[in-house]
Design an enzyme around this catalytic site. Structure first.
Site, PDB file in Angstrom:
ATOM      1  N   HIS A  63      71.891 -30.575  -6.554  1.00  0.00           N
ATOM      2  CA  HIS A  63      73.126 -31.089  -5.956  1.00  0.00           C
ATOM      3  C   HIS A  63      73.412 -30.470  -4.594  1.00  0.00           C
ATOM      4  O   HIS A  63      73.965 -31.149  -3.721  1.00  0.00           O
ATOM      5  CB  HIS A  63      74.284 -30.946  -6.955  1.00  0.00           C
ATOM      6  CG  HIS A  63      74.076 -31.804  -8.166  1.00  0.00           C
ATOM      7  ND1 HIS A  63      74.039 -31.309  -9.447  1.00  0.00           N
ATOM      8  CD2 HIS A  63      73.812 -33.139  -8.278  1.00  0.00           C
ATOM      9  CE1 HIS A  63      73.798 -32.301 -10.294  1.00  0.00           C
ATOM     10  NE2 HIS A  63      73.654 -33.411  -9.609  1.00  0.00           N
ATOM     11  N   ASP A  87      76.519 -37.846 -13.632  1.00  0.00           N
ATOM     12  CA  ASP A  87      76.997 -36.526 -14.086  1.00  0.00           C
ATOM     13  C   ASP A  87      78.057 -35.961 -13.144  1.00  0.00           C
ATOM     14  O   ASP A  87      78.750 -35.012 -13.492  1.00  0.00           O
ATOM     15  CB  ASP A  87      75.826 -35.537 -14.229  1.00  0.00           C
ATOM     16  CG  ASP A  87      75.017 -35.437 -12.963  1.00  0.00           C
ATOM     17  OD1 ASP A  87      75.543 -34.919 -11.960  1.00  0.00           O
ATOM     18  OD2 ASP A  87      73.860 -35.889 -12.948  1.00  0.00           O
ATOM     19  N   GLU A 107      77.672 -46.265 -10.467  1.00  0.00           N
ATOM     20  CA  GLU A 107      76.822 -45.828 -11.583  1.00  0.00           C
ATOM     21  C   GLU A 107      76.660 -47.017 -12.528  1.00  0.00           C
ATOM     22  O   GLU A 107      77.634 -47.634 -12.926  1.00  0.00           O
ATOM     23  CB  GLU A 107      77.487 -44.621 -12.270  1.00  0.00           C
ATOM     24  CG  GLU A 107      76.985 -44.262 -13.649  1.00  0.00           C
ATOM     25  CD  GLU A 107      75.507 -43.880 -13.699  1.00  0.00           C
ATOM     26  OE1 GLU A 107      75.105 -42.941 -13.004  1.00  0.00           O
ATOM     27  OE2 GLU A 107      74.763 -44.541 -14.463  1.00  0.00           O
ATOM     28  N   GLY A 139      73.583 -50.426  -8.616  1.00  0.00           N
ATOM     29  CA  GLY A 139      73.621 -50.013  -7.218  1.00  0.00           C
ATOM     30  C   GLY A 139      72.931 -51.007  -6.297  1.00  0.00           C
ATOM     31  O   GLY A 139      73.312 -51.166  -5.131  1.00  0.00           O
ATOM     32  N   ASP A 157      71.145 -40.964  -5.869  1.00  0.00           N
ATOM     33  CA  ASP A 157      70.982 -39.962  -6.925  1.00  0.00           C
ATOM     34  C   ASP A 157      70.593 -40.716  -8.193  1.00  0.00           C
ATOM     35  O   ASP A 157      71.381 -40.864  -9.122  1.00  0.00           O
ATOM     36  CB  ASP A 157      72.323 -39.233  -7.090  1.00  0.00           C
ATOM     37  CG  ASP A 157      72.249 -38.096  -8.080  1.00  0.00           C
ATOM     38  OD1 ASP A 157      71.172 -37.856  -8.646  1.00  0.00           O
ATOM     39  OD2 ASP A 157      73.291 -37.454  -8.300  1.00  0.00           O
ATOM     40  N   SER A 158      69.364 -41.217  -8.199  1.00  0.00           N
ATOM     41  CA  SER A 158      68.971 -42.162  -9.249  1.00  0.00           C
ATOM     42  C   SER A 158      67.965 -41.556 -10.214  1.00  0.00           C
ATOM     43  O   SER A 158      67.375 -40.511  -9.939  1.00  0.00           O
ATOM     44  CB  SER A 158      68.316 -43.378  -8.607  1.00  0.00           C
ATOM     45  OG  SER A 158      67.119 -42.982  -7.976  1.00  0.00           O
ATOM     46  N   THR A 159      67.778 -42.264 -11.316  1.00  0.00           N
ATOM     47  CA  THR A 159      66.698 -41.912 -12.234  1.00  0.00           C
ATOM     48  C   THR A 159      65.360 -42.325 -11.609  1.00  0.00           C
ATOM     49  O   THR A 159      65.325 -42.941 -10.546  1.00  0.00           O
ATOM     50  CB  THR A 159      66.889 -42.657 -13.568  1.00  0.00           C
ATOM     51  OG1 THR A 159      67.292 -43.989 -13.285  1.00  0.00           O
ATOM     52  CG2 THR A 159      67.957 -42.019 -14.417  1.00  0.00           C
ATOM     53  N   ASP A 160      64.274 -42.009 -12.294  1.00  0.00           N
ATOM     54  CA  ASP A 160      62.939 -42.354 -11.792  1.00  0.00           C
ATOM     55  C   ASP A 160      62.764 -43.884 -11.809  1.00  0.00           C
ATOM     56  O   ASP A 160      63.516 -44.581 -12.493  1.00  0.00           O
ATOM     57  CB  ASP A 160      61.878 -41.672 -12.669  1.00  0.00           C
ATOM     58  CG  ASP A 160      62.145 -40.167 -12.777  1.00  0.00           C
ATOM     59  OD1 ASP A 160      62.565 -39.584 -11.764  1.00  0.00           O
ATOM     60  OD2 ASP A 160      61.956 -39.605 -13.868  1.00  0.00           O
ATOM     61  N   PRO A 164      66.397 -48.661 -15.602  1.00  0.00           N
ATOM     62  CA  PRO A 164      67.441 -49.184 -14.698  1.00  0.00           C
ATOM     63  C   PRO A 164      67.309 -48.731 -13.251  1.00  0.00           C
ATOM     64  O   PRO A 164      67.831 -49.374 -12.341  1.00  0.00           O
ATOM     65  CB  PRO A 164      68.748 -48.661 -15.320  1.00  0.00           C
ATOM     66  CG  PRO A 164      68.367 -47.566 -16.254  1.00  0.00           C
ATOM     67  CD  PRO A 164      66.967 -47.862 -16.710  1.00  0.00           C
TER      68      PRO A 164
HETATM   69  N1  AAT Z   1      72.450 -35.751 -10.693  1.00  0.00           N
HETATM   70  C1  AAT Z   1      71.163 -35.716 -11.256  1.00  0.00           C
HETATM   71  C2  AAT Z   1      71.001 -36.701 -12.339  1.00  0.00           C
HETATM   72  C3  AAT Z   1      70.405 -37.898 -12.176  1.00  0.00           C
HETATM   73  S1  AAT Z   1      71.224 -39.098 -12.953  1.00  0.00           S
HETATM   74  C4  AAT Z   1      70.768 -40.607 -12.288  1.00  0.00           C
HETATM   75  C5  AAT Z   1      71.780 -41.695 -12.667  1.00  0.00           C
HETATM   76  O1  AAT Z   1      71.376 -42.907 -12.056  1.00  0.00           O
HETATM   77  C6  AAT Z   1      71.918 -41.996 -14.171  1.00  0.00           C
HETATM   78  O2  AAT Z   1      73.210 -41.679 -14.598  1.00  0.00           O
HETATM   79  C7  AAT Z   1      71.628 -43.494 -14.279  1.00  0.00           C
HETATM   80  O3  AAT Z   1      72.433 -44.156 -15.231  1.00  0.00           O
HETATM   81  C8  AAT Z   1      71.908 -43.956 -12.852  1.00  0.00           C
HETATM   82  N2  AAT Z   1      71.238 -45.214 -12.479  1.00  0.00           N
HETATM   83  C9  AAT Z   1      69.985 -45.623 -12.810  1.00  0.00           C
HETATM   84  N3  AAT Z   1      69.741 -46.838 -12.291  1.00  0.00           N
HETATM   85  C10 AAT Z   1      70.854 -47.208 -11.596  1.00  0.00           C
HETATM   86  C11 AAT Z   1      71.207 -48.366 -10.847  1.00  0.00           C
HETATM   87  N4  AAT Z   1      70.354 -49.386 -10.709  1.00  0.00           N
HETATM   88  N5  AAT Z   1      72.431 -48.407 -10.269  1.00  0.00           N
HETATM   89  C12 AAT Z   1      73.310 -47.372 -10.395  1.00  0.00           C
HETATM   90  N6  AAT Z   1      73.025 -46.266 -11.120  1.00  0.00           N
HETATM   91  C13 AAT Z   1      71.811 -46.172 -11.708  1.00  0.00           C
HETATM   92  C14 AAT Z   1      69.115 -38.059 -11.438  1.00  0.00           C
HETATM   93  C15 AAT Z   1      68.024 -37.377 -12.151  1.00  0.00           C
HETATM   94  C16 AAT Z   1      66.699 -37.364 -11.445  1.00  0.00           C
HETATM   95  C17 AAT Z   1      65.596 -37.252 -12.459  1.00  0.00           C
HETATM   96  C18 AAT Z   1      64.356 -36.722 -11.891  1.00  0.00           C
HETATM   97  N7  AAT Z   1      63.289 -36.676 -12.856  1.00  0.00           N
END
Ligand code: AAT
Length: 284
Positions: A63, A87, A107, A139, A157-160, A164
């Site tokens: 962060h 988070d 989110e 997003g 700040d997205s997932t891999d 989604p």
């Molecule tokens: N702050 C570090 C945590 C994350 S969370 C990533 C967030 O992205 C999740 O809550 C997920 O629900 C959200 N997300 C996923 N796809 C979308 C989308 N299309 N639009 C909006 N939000 C989305 C990041 C962790 C990194 C992991 C590294 N291995």
């Protein structure tokens, strides 16, 4: 004593395990599987589809690095869009700048936010700041509908890019981010890890797409024990500012923020990349 372990498969031949005290919440949302744990080494943490997202011990690294590099390059940023980040850790860091006027967070999964508000107060504690607007939608769609030049900073700040988060690594998404950014605009995005093949391939693809669109496109690194390999990258893309040539350490230090990972030396140093990473980026 119970011998419970959480294990994440970093590759089919390499796993990372954390001994847990308690697995205290599990549910399936329309988007993903959510699990919350308490552990000895990393405190409380949560996973999405079995992948570590944030824990109390090392979330500060991620962060700090997603937030402060852009603000020390352009200290006049006023309007910020956070994509993902349920988070709340990224929003928490951005709210520390009193001159920032607006923070929109988009989110896809409201359950991530609600559960983090209940169980991970350390990261979610600033989501109620009056400057923060929460939107629960994809997003990808949000930036498509965003007004032209409406943000100075977009933090992805997205997932891999599996599940989604997939759409947030596409050319279409980056093109819409470019359009939604002001002339001073900066985009910070997940660049994954250079170390293991799967993430390295994702990094190269993301980098190529951004490099083709933005006049300035750089990559910086940091060390976080709980993400695959512990070596992670963010992309810094912008229309005007270079994170090294335009770095303003004196102005940033005037904000008087106490940070645990980021500092002005780290800012510069994080853009110095190992040769194998430079070569991968050149190939992309
Ligand atoms: N702050 C570090 C945590 C994350 S969370 C990533 C967030 O992205 C999740 O809550 C997920 O629900 C959200 N997300 C996923 N796809 C979308 C989308 N299309 N639009 C909006 N939000 C989305 C990041 C962790 C990194 C992991 C590294 N291995």
């Amino acid at each position: 004593m119970l011998n419970l372990w959480f294990t994440e498969e970093w590759t089919p031949e390499c796993r990372f395990s954390i001994k847990i005290k308690e697995h205290f919440h599990t549910e399936k949302s329309p988007f993903q599987q959510l699990d919350f744990f308490d552990s000895y080494e990393f405190g409380k943490f949560f996973t999405l589809d079995g992948i570590m997202m944030a824990n109390e011990k090392d979330e500060f690294v991620y962060h700090d690095m997603i937030s402060h590099v852009a603000l020390a390059t352009n200290p006049n940023i006023k309007k910020v869009l956070v994509i993902g980040g349920g988070d709340g850790g990224t929003v928490r860091e951005i709210t520390r700048y009193s001159h920032i006027e607006k923070i929109d967070m988009v989110e896809i999964d409201e359950r991530v936010v609600r559960l983090c508000q209940k169980y991970l107060v350390q990261t979610s504690c600033k989501l109620e700041d009056p400057r923060v607007n929460l939107y629960f939608q994809d997003g990808l769609k949000f930036v498509e509908d965003a007004k032209e030049k409406s943000y100075d900073l977009i933090l992805v700040d997205s997932t891999d890019p599996i599940g989604p988060g997939e759409g947030l690594f596409t050319k279409k998404f980056y093109t819409n981010c470019f359009r939604a950014l002001s002339e001073d605009g900066i985009l910070i995005n997940q660049h994954e890890s250079p170390y293991f093949d799967k993430e390295a391939g994702q990094m190269k693809r993301a980098h190529k797409r951004i490099k083709d669109l933005f006049p300035i496109s750089k990559v910086y690194q940091f060390h976080i024990p709980t993400y695959p390999s512990g070596h992670w990258l963010f992309g810094f893309a912008s229309k005007k500012y270079d994170p090294i040539a335009d770095h303003k350490p004196e102005e940033w230090e005037k904000f008087g923020l106490k940070t645990k990972y980021y500092n002005s030396e780290i800012h510069k140093a994080s853009f110095a990349l190992p040769t194998f990473v430079k070569e991968m980026l050149e190939e992309s």
